[in-house]
Write a protein that holds these residues in place. Structure first.
Motif, mmCIF file in Angstrom:
data_model
loop_
_atom_site.group_PDB
_atom_site.id
_atom_site.type_symbol
_atom_site.label_atom_id
_atom_site.label_comp_id
_atom_site.label_asym_id
_atom_site.label_seq_id
_atom_site.Cartn_x
_atom_site.Cartn_y
_atom_site.Cartn_z
ATOM 1 N N GLU A 148 0.876 -1.303 0.013
ATOM 2 C CA GLU A 148 -0.143 0.064 0.160
ATOM 3 C C GLU A 148 0.698 1.324 0.134
ATOM 4 O OE1 GLU A 148 -3.436 2.486 -0.010
ATOM 5 O OE2 GLU A 148 -3.366 0.084 -0.535
ATOM 6 N N ALA A 149 2.202 1.379 0.725
ATOM 7 C CA ALA A 149 2.993 2.444 0.759
ATOM 8 C C ALA A 149 3.417 2.634 -0.501
ATOM 9 C CB ALA A 149 4.016 1.931 1.843
ATOM 10 N N LYS A 150 3.579 1.525 -1.325
ATOM 11 C CA LYS A 150 4.382 1.617 -2.654
ATOM 12 C C LYS A 150 3.345 2.631 -3.459
ATOM 13 C CE LYS A 150 7.979 -2.180 -2.310
ATOM 14 N NZ LYS A 150 8.072 -3.539 -2.759
ATOM 15 N N LEU A 151 2.117 2.011 -3.487
ATOM 16 C CA LEU A 151 1.130 2.299 -4.598
ATOM 17 C C LEU A 151 0.330 3.417 -4.050
ATOM 18 C CD1 LEU A 151 -0.559 -1.092 -5.138
ATOM 19 C CD2 LEU A 151 1.091 -0.209 -6.371
ATOM 20 N N ALA A 152 0.615 4.024 -3.014
ATOM 21 C CA ALA A 152 -0.188 5.146 -2.467
ATOM 22 C C ALA A 152 -0.042 6.528 -3.210
ATOM 23 C CB ALA A 152 0.239 5.702 -0.895
ATOM 24 N N THR A 153 -1.223 7.140 -3.462
ATOM 25 C CA THR A 153 -1.148 8.347 -4.491
ATOM 26 C C THR A 153 -1.442 9.251 -3.400
ATOM 27 O OG1 THR A 153 -3.417 7.777 -4.988
ATOM 28 C CG2 THR A 153 -1.646 6.890 -6.385
ATOM 29 N N GLU A 154 -2.156 9.206 -2.258
ATOM 30 C CA GLU A 154 -2.506 10.172 -1.311
ATOM 31 C C GLU A 154 -1.542 10.541 -0.296
ATOM 32 O OE1 GLU A 154 -5.533 11.613 -2.132
ATOM 33 O OE2 GLU A 154 -5.700 10.258 -3.798
ATOM 34 N N ALA A 180 -12.432 10.788 2.042
ATOM 35 C CA ALA A 180 -13.141 11.621 2.841
ATOM 36 C C ALA A 180 -12.368 12.843 3.146
ATOM 37 C CB ALA A 180 -13.771 11.193 4.081
ATOM 38 N N PRO A 181 -12.958 14.283 3.295
ATOM 39 C CA PRO A 181 -11.839 15.346 3.708
ATOM 40 C C PRO A 181 -11.070 15.151 4.614
ATOM 41 C CG PRO A 181 -14.408 15.673 3.393
ATOM 42 C CD PRO A 181 -14.168 14.568 3.280
ATOM 43 N N PRO A 182 -9.697 15.565 4.636
ATOM 44 C CA PRO A 182 -8.749 15.236 5.650
ATOM 45 C C PRO A 182 -9.215 15.952 6.848
ATOM 46 C CG PRO A 182 -7.815 16.726 4.247
ATOM 47 C CD PRO A 182 -9.156 16.106 3.356
ATOM 48 N N ARG A 183 -8.461 15.721 7.973
ATOM 49 C CA ARG A 183 -8.678 16.246 9.268
ATOM 50 C C ARG A 183 -7.329 16.687 9.863
ATOM 51 N NH1 ARG A 183 -8.826 12.762 13.938
ATOM 52 N NH2 ARG A 183 -8.193 10.603 13.356
ATOM 53 N N GLU A 184 -7.332 17.945 10.567
ATOM 54 C CA GLU A 184 -6.155 18.410 11.071
ATOM 55 C C GLU A 184 -6.025 17.899 12.726
ATOM 56 O OE1 GLU A 184 -3.906 20.159 9.801
ATOM 57 O OE2 GLU A 184 -4.874 19.910 7.821
ATOM 58 N N VAL A 185 -5.109 17.082 12.912
ATOM 59 C CA VAL A 185 -4.717 16.512 14.207
ATOM 60 C C VAL A 185 -3.401 16.888 14.825
ATOM 61 C CG1 VAL A 185 -4.545 14.339 15.334
ATOM 62 C CG2 VAL A 185 -6.408 14.724 13.496
ATOM 63 N N VAL A 186 -3.134 16.988 16.177
ATOM 64 C CA VAL A 186 -1.820 17.003 16.661
ATOM 65 C C VAL A 186 -1.364 15.664 16.878
ATOM 66 C CG1 VAL A 186 -0.444 17.777 18.499
ATOM 67 C CG2 VAL A 186 -2.614 19.183 17.765
ATOM 68 N N GLY A 187 -0.236 15.466 16.315
ATOM 69 C CA GLY A 187 0.511 14.100 16.299
ATOM 70 C C GLY A 187 0.776 13.839 17.758
ATOM 71 N N GLY A 188 0.879 12.493 17.964
ATOM 72 C CA GLY A 188 1.347 12.156 19.356
ATOM 73 C C GLY A 188 2.761 12.432 19.916
ATOM 74 N N SER A 197 -1.993 17.061 8.717
ATOM 75 C CA SER A 197 -3.455 16.780 8.051
ATOM 76 C C SER A 197 -3.286 15.337 7.573
ATOM 77 C CB SER A 197 -3.330 17.635 6.475
ATOM 78 O OG SER A 197 -4.375 17.148 5.625
ATOM 79 N N VAL A 198 -4.368 14.498 8.099
ATOM 80 C CA VAL A 198 -4.541 13.088 8.167
ATOM 81 C C VAL A 198 -5.674 12.918 7.302
ATOM 82 C CG1 VAL A 198 -5.196 11.264 9.646
ATOM 83 C CG2 VAL A 198 -3.533 12.957 10.590
ATOM 84 N N PRO A 199 -5.310 11.869 6.263
ATOM 85 C CA PRO A 199 -6.329 11.664 5.212
ATOM 86 C C PRO A 199 -7.414 10.851 6.164
ATOM 87 C CG PRO A 199 -4.451 10.163 5.047
ATOM 88 C CD PRO A 199 -4.099 11.288 6.041
ATOM 89 N N ARG A 200 -8.795 10.849 5.564
ATOM 90 C CA ARG A 200 -9.713 10.143 6.076
ATOM 91 C C ARG A 200 -10.436 9.201 5.038
ATOM 92 N NH1 ARG A 200 -14.067 13.422 6.960
ATOM 93 N NH2 ARG A 200 -14.962 11.981 8.146
ATOM 94 N N LEU A 201 -11.105 8.118 5.445
ATOM 95 C CA LEU A 201 -11.796 7.080 4.548
ATOM 96 C C LEU A 201 -13.212 7.054 5.033
ATOM 97 C CD1 LEU A 201 -9.156 4.223 4.059
ATOM 98 C CD2 LEU A 201 -9.787 6.156 2.451
ATOM 99 N N GLU A 202 -14.059 6.980 3.974
ATOM 100 C CA GLU A 202 -15.432 6.772 4.461
ATOM 101 C C GLU A 202 -16.009 5.480 3.660
ATOM 102 O OE1 GLU A 202 -17.729 10.255 3.300
ATOM 103 O OE2 GLU A 202 -17.115 9.934 0.999
ATOM 104 N N TYR A 203 -16.975 4.847 4.204
ATOM 105 C CA TYR A 203 -17.419 3.359 3.827
ATOM 106 C C TYR A 203 -18.953 3.454 3.359
ATOM 107 C CZ TYR A 203 -13.142 2.424 6.057
ATOM 108 O OH TYR A 203 -11.750 2.252 6.566
ATOM 109 N N ASP A 204 -19.394 2.950 2.297
ATOM 110 C CA ASP A 204 -20.512 2.668 1.724
ATOM 111 C C ASP A 204 -21.010 1.101 1.748
ATOM 112 O OD1 ASP A 204 -23.097 2.669 0.666
ATOM 113 O OD2 ASP A 204 -22.585 3.656 -1.107
#
Length: 376
Positions: free
Chosen positions: A181-187, A227-235, A247-254
């Motif tokens: 997935e890391a190799k193919l990732a476009t996002e 889905a629209p990304p969200r802004e999060v403070v990293g640990g 900026s952390v990407p998000r996914l949604e499911y149908d």
């Protein structure tokens, strides 16, 4: 340098305007340290600056964050020794760079074999898996001093993966799908640059492998969309005393099917014990699934839930707590997960002994002390 001057001048300006921390210290307050090249080089300047801010500055949290930002962004140093700065601003937890491996991969596999045998008469399915550390997926982001060094987890990984590959009925290798997935990732990357964890894309690759292992044919990638990304403070950012977000990407499911919408609900019963129930929609992994894991799985349960009819999640720290065991009830399968950096230091037989006793209707062993802390 401009930011550095702001850091220095802010507490002084506050004092000039009349702000004072009060006389509760009952001592002579620290003076501003002298700014010299030598003092910066041997870190005595920063020790003095900490003392000065601690005793004089009326808004210490903001001052300490400014100090941490100066050290990170202008000097390239981490304000917290537990956090290591890598390439391109990526951050790493120190235990992932210098992990300990009390057990060998062969010993881990032997323990897993024992657990699989113990669970065989109690549940339908048992699976053991390991969440890859960020360093094993993005070695190119490691600090130069660590990039070429092999840790014990690097040495043990091929042996563990080989052992898991020969046990597809009881173990799941997540390195393969996550690396792919890391190799193919476009996002963007599938792990968070300023946190220890994967993001939803990395988690989805792992979840796909798990679903395919216990219920082939249920995983449906066409049901997933961005889905629209969200802004999060990293640990790791928080550990350095900073509040900068990433900026952390998000996914949604149908997961609807033939006009039937999937509905997912979550409830918490005992402390940190979560129940996720999905009804309607497309096919899911049937039965009641117990997930025992750490924050890699616990932080992504909303992404697990659409694929499972019912999930009970118990953190590894609470699987020996009697109130948690009481909430588990009857289960059809057990999924046990550990993150790579602690996978070789876990006594799996001791960890899962309370659950085995509960499922077999046997007396429970005494609770660990951590259970009383969780209840408070």
């Amino acid at each position: 340098m401009a930011l550095f001057l702001v850091v220095l001048s802010a507490p002084m300006a506050a004092l000039i305007m009349g702000a004072r921390p009060g006389d509760y210290l009952n001592k002579t307050l620290a003076e501003p340290p002298d700014l010299t090249l030598g003092a910066v080089s041997d870190t005595t300047y920063f020790v003095g600056l900490d003392d000065f801010i601690d005793e004089n500055f009326p808004v210490r949290p903001q001052a300490m964050e400014a100090r941490a930002a100066f050290e990170l962004w202008l000097l390239g140093n981490s304000p917290n020794p537990r956090v290591v700065v890598g390439q391109d601003g990526w951050l790493f937890f120190d235990t992932t760079l210098e992990p300990e491996c009390p057990n060998t991969a062969e010993e881990v596999v032997a323990q897993v074999d024992g657990l699989a045998s113990s669970f065989a008469d109690l549940v339908r399915d048992f699976r053991f898996t390991v969440a890859p550390d960020k360093r094993s997926i993005y070695r190119d982001k490691l600090p130069a001093t660590f990039a070429e060094a092999a840790t014990c987890t690097d040495v043990q990984r091929p042996v563990l993966r080989a052992g898991m590959a020969s046990r597809p009925e009881t173990t799941i290798d997540l390195w393969g799908p996550v690396i792919e997935e890391a190799k193919l990732a476009t996002e963007g990357p599938v792990y968070r640059p300023e946190d220890t964890h994967w993001n939803p894309y990395g988690a989805a690759a792992a979840i796909a492998a798990i679903v395919e292992s216990v219920a082939p044919g249920v995983w449906a990638p066409e049901d997933i969309g961005p889905a629209p990304p969200r802004e999060v403070v990293g640990g790791l950012t928080k550990m350095m005393g900073l509040t900068r977000t990433e900026s952390v990407p998000r996914l949604e499911y149908d997961r609807s099917d033939g006009g039937s919408d999937a509905v997912t609900t979550m409830t918490v019963s005992a402390p940190r014990v979560e129940h996720w129930l999905t009804t309607g929609g497309a096919a899911t992994v049937d039965g009641r699934t117990l997930i025992v894991g750490d924050s890699f799985f616990g932080g992504m349960l909303e992404h697990f839930a659409p694929w499972f009819a019912e999930i009970v999640y118990v953190p590894v720290q609470r699987i020996g707590c009697h109130d948690a065991l009481e909430e588990i009830g009857e289960i059809d399968r057990v999924i046990l997960e550990r993150v790579e950096r602690v996978a070789y230091g876990t006594n799996y037989e001791k960890l899962m002994a309370p659950l085995l006793a509960h499922l077999a209707g046997e007396p429970l062993p005494p609770e660990p002390a951590s259970c009383a802390v969780a209840e408070e």
